[in-house]
Design a protein around this motif. Structure first.
Motif, PDB file in Angstrom:
ATOM      1  N   THR B 194      -0.619   4.426   2.767  1.00  0.00           N
ATOM      2  CA  THR B 194      -0.326   2.991   2.708  1.00  0.00           C
ATOM      3  C   THR B 194      -0.289   2.566   1.264  1.00  0.00           C
ATOM      4  OG1 THR B 194      -2.109   3.041   4.330  1.00  0.00           O
ATOM      5  CG2 THR B 194      -0.935   0.968   4.092  1.00  0.00           C
ATOM      6  N   ARG B 197      -2.829  -0.066  -0.527  1.00  0.00           N
ATOM      7  CA  ARG B 197      -4.010  -0.160   0.333  1.00  0.00           C
ATOM      8  C   ARG B 197      -5.097  -1.031  -0.304  1.00  0.00           C
ATOM      9  NH1 ARG B 197      -6.505   3.232   4.189  1.00  0.00           N
ATOM     10  NH2 ARG B 197      -4.915   4.834   3.963  1.00  0.00           N
ATOM     11  N   ARG B 205      -4.582  -7.094   4.233  1.00  0.00           N
ATOM     12  CA  ARG B 205      -3.465  -6.152   4.335  1.00  0.00           C
ATOM     13  C   ARG B 205      -2.945  -5.854   2.927  1.00  0.00           C
ATOM     14  NH1 ARG B 205       2.146  -8.251   5.846  1.00  0.00           N
ATOM     15  NH2 ARG B 205       2.534  -6.879   4.089  1.00  0.00           N
TER      16      ARG B 205
END
Lengths: 390, 230
Positions: B194, B197, B205
């Protein structure tokens, strides 16, 4: 059921004490002048606000310049301490400091009502209305703040209105996108812009207007005195506001710049503690936490079943109140000095809260036991004290 | 004491209820368009779909030349103009979305066409397919996904520790990080699963990302992930 509620309301409404403080009747004590002070500062704010409306231009491009114009040019009297001194600036100072005084007085009054147990029967309704007043005052504050269209105002509005978006994460009611809708209705779109200024302007004026009409109806129906305060404090308070507006003119800060976040972002002083809290919690809780706190605060009269009114006669609630004051001051100080260690602070705070609350609870238990023992000891029919041979 | 009396009262209440329903219905019918008045750029009869029609549009913009971000951890700030629907005479508000182009030391998968997964998978919400699927260039919106402040790309992680709430990154993250001054959220732009992150702070998020193409030696940004308040 309905009858009962109506009866309850009728009883409280008769003893409603919002501005005149007749029920406590200590006119010589400034602590009990806060009702009339509240109404007085409110009137000062409304009147000066209407005067400011004559010059203010509610657009993104003109707002900041029009405030500068009001501050420096409208009815200029000359220069003082190297700064232009203008009637417009004084009016703006009265508006700003009058509003600050209003919020301060509401805060102090709520604390007084809390620590002196004034929220107990028949003061429940007064307490809840005082709380509602604080919330509406804060909304007025934040909507009025944006109108300056400076850096602080812009970012404060953006941060505050992003918070409700997270309500969309709640189970059940989240998928209705209720949170985004709240943000959207206030912003007038998905971004802070012209529509936001227009809406905030309308709300800022509307809240006071509607409340003023309601309060006027109350005065008309109850025949209470509007400002239950002698002439000298009225004059002194106005003089204080005037002096501070001259010595410390209301700030305008820097024009709003959507591409640069100021550091640290701050808002009006009564929001600072909240801003520190937002650093510590996930954003959904940043929205729900204050809501729950306000809800709990409103319900205090129904949660506190103790009999006494004095602070020491209900130790647990006194401890809770003292903790709330302490956190308000401590969080405000922390954000002003820009201190926050995300990985460490929340645990410390949680432990302090837990320990202090349990100590308060133990104190309450111990106090009640002592109380019971005292009652038992005092009553002559107590079997322990009954003489064996009459 | 007529035993019929309570029955009669119940009937009256029932009748009241029956009359009340159409009256309430009429009220709702009158009020619901007023709700739409508060947010008129919603499609007709879709008062519960707040974000439809709110999707902003932007102009493709060349944001950086490839040579400007030639080395790992090179970055460049830029501003992307986005048009948000609003009640101005023009019908929109032009807002600037600041962004940052980051060159990572290793390529990461931005979008997997086979599964439709990846950091750029939001593109299908606006009806697009990412053209760049794997790259060592990634472009983030600098609007913090937490509460909308503008965060910074901090080339030296020690500055993050010193100035953004005392976060000490573990050894594998001791490189450039992104950090928000408002509420001290910290993001790792180079996380392989991700990118962006959240490694510390309250953010829920990773930051939103941009769709981009490489045209000649220019990096051209076409769209930004919708959501948030600009």
């Amino acid at each position: 059921m309905g009858e009962k509620i109506l009866e309850w309301l009728r009883e409280r409404r008769q003893k409603l004490d919002l501005f005149d403080e007749t029920l406590v009747a200590h006119q010589d004590n400034p602590l009990y002048l806060m009702g009339p002070m509240l109404y007085y500062f409110w009137l000062v704010t409304v009147v000066t606000g209407v005067i400011l409306m004559l010059w203010y231009v509610p657009t993104t491009t003109e707002a900041y310049s029009s405030i500068e114009h009001i501050q420096n040019d409208v009815g200029r009297l000359g220069f003082l301490l190297g700064r232009p001194l203008a009637v417009g600036g004084l009016i703006r100072g009265l508006h700003k400091y009058g509003a600050d005084a209003l919020i301060t007085v509401i805060f102090l009054r709520i604390y007084r009502m809390y620590f002196l147990g004034e929220y107990k029967k028949p003061g429940e309704l007064s307490w809840m209305l005082a709380f509602t007043g604080l919330i509406l005052g804060m909304i007025s504050g934040i909507t009025g703040y944006l109108l300056i269209w400076n850096q602080r105002a812009f970012w404060a509005a953006k941060v505050v209105l992003t918070v409700p978006v997270y309500f969309d994460q709640l189970p059940l009611i989240g998928p209705l996108k209720f949170g985004s809708m709240i943000a959207f209705v206030f912003l007038g779109g998905p971004a802070v812009g012209q529509a936001t200024i227009t809406r905030f302007y309308a709300l800022h004026f509307g809240i006071s207007l509607v409340l003023l009409i309601l309060v006027e109806v109350l005065f008309f129906r109850t025949r209470r005195k509007r400002i239950n305060m002698s002439l000298s404090p009225v004059v002194v308070f106005l003089a204080m506001l005037l002096v501070i507006s001259i010595v410390l003119p209301a700030e305008s800060g820097r024009r709003a710049d959507p591409t640069r976040t100021p550091l640290p972002i701050l808002s009006d002083w009564y929001f600072l503690a909240l801003y520190q809290y937002v650093k510590y919690t996930p954003p959904l809780w940043a929205g729900l936490g204050p809501g729950l706190l306000i809800g709990l605060g409103m319900l205090v009269p129904f949660l506190d079943r103790s009999r006494g009114r004095r602070p020491l006669e209900r130790p647990f609630f006194t401890v809770v109140g003292a903790l709330a004051v302490l956190y308000f001051l401590a969080f405000t100080a922390l954000i002003l000095f820009n201190i926050a260690v995300i990985e460490r602070d929340p645990f410390i705070i949680m432990w302090i809260t837990l320990v202090v609350l349990s100590l308060g609870f133990l104190w309450e238990v111990q106090y009640r036991r002592a109380q019971k023992r005292a009652v038992a000891a005092a009553s002559p029919s107590s079997p322990a004290r009954a003489p064996a041979h009459g | 004491m007529d035993p019929q009396a309570p029955e009669l009262m119940a009937r009256r209440r029932f009748l009241k209820l029956v009359t009340a329903i159409p009256v309430l219905g009429a009220l709702v019918a009158v009020i619901s368009p007023l709700l739409r008045f508060l947010k008129p750029n919603v499609e007709k009869f879709k008062i519960y779909a707040p974000t439809t029609g709110d999707t902003p549009k932007g102009e493709p913009t060349a944001v950086a030349a490839l040579r400007e971000v030639a080395n790992p951890w090179d970055s460049k700030y830029f501003v992307f103009m986005q048009k948000y629907p609003q009640y101005t005479p023009e019908g929109f508000k032009a807002a600037n979305v600041p962004g940052v182009v980051v060159r990572l030391p290793y390529p990461i998968t931005l979008f997997d066409p086979a599964t439709g997964q990846g950091p750029l998978s939001w593109a299908k919400e606006i009806g697009k397919t990412p053209t760049v699927t794997q790259s060592d260039i990634i472009i983030f919106s600098r609007i913090c996904p937490h509460l909308g402040c503008i965060y910074n790309y901090v080339a030296n992680y020690k500055e993050v520790t010193a100035g953004y709430g005392g976060y000490v990154p573990p050894p594998e993250r001791q490189h450039a990080l992104m950090a928000c001054p408002c509420h001290l959220s910290i993001y790792d732009p180079a996380d392989r699963q991700t990118p962006g992150r959240v490694v510390s702070g309250p953010a829920p998020r990773p930051p939103r990302t941009f769709l981009f193409e490489v045209r000649g030696d220019q990096i051209v940004v076409t769209d930004v992930e919708p959501g948030g308040i600009a």
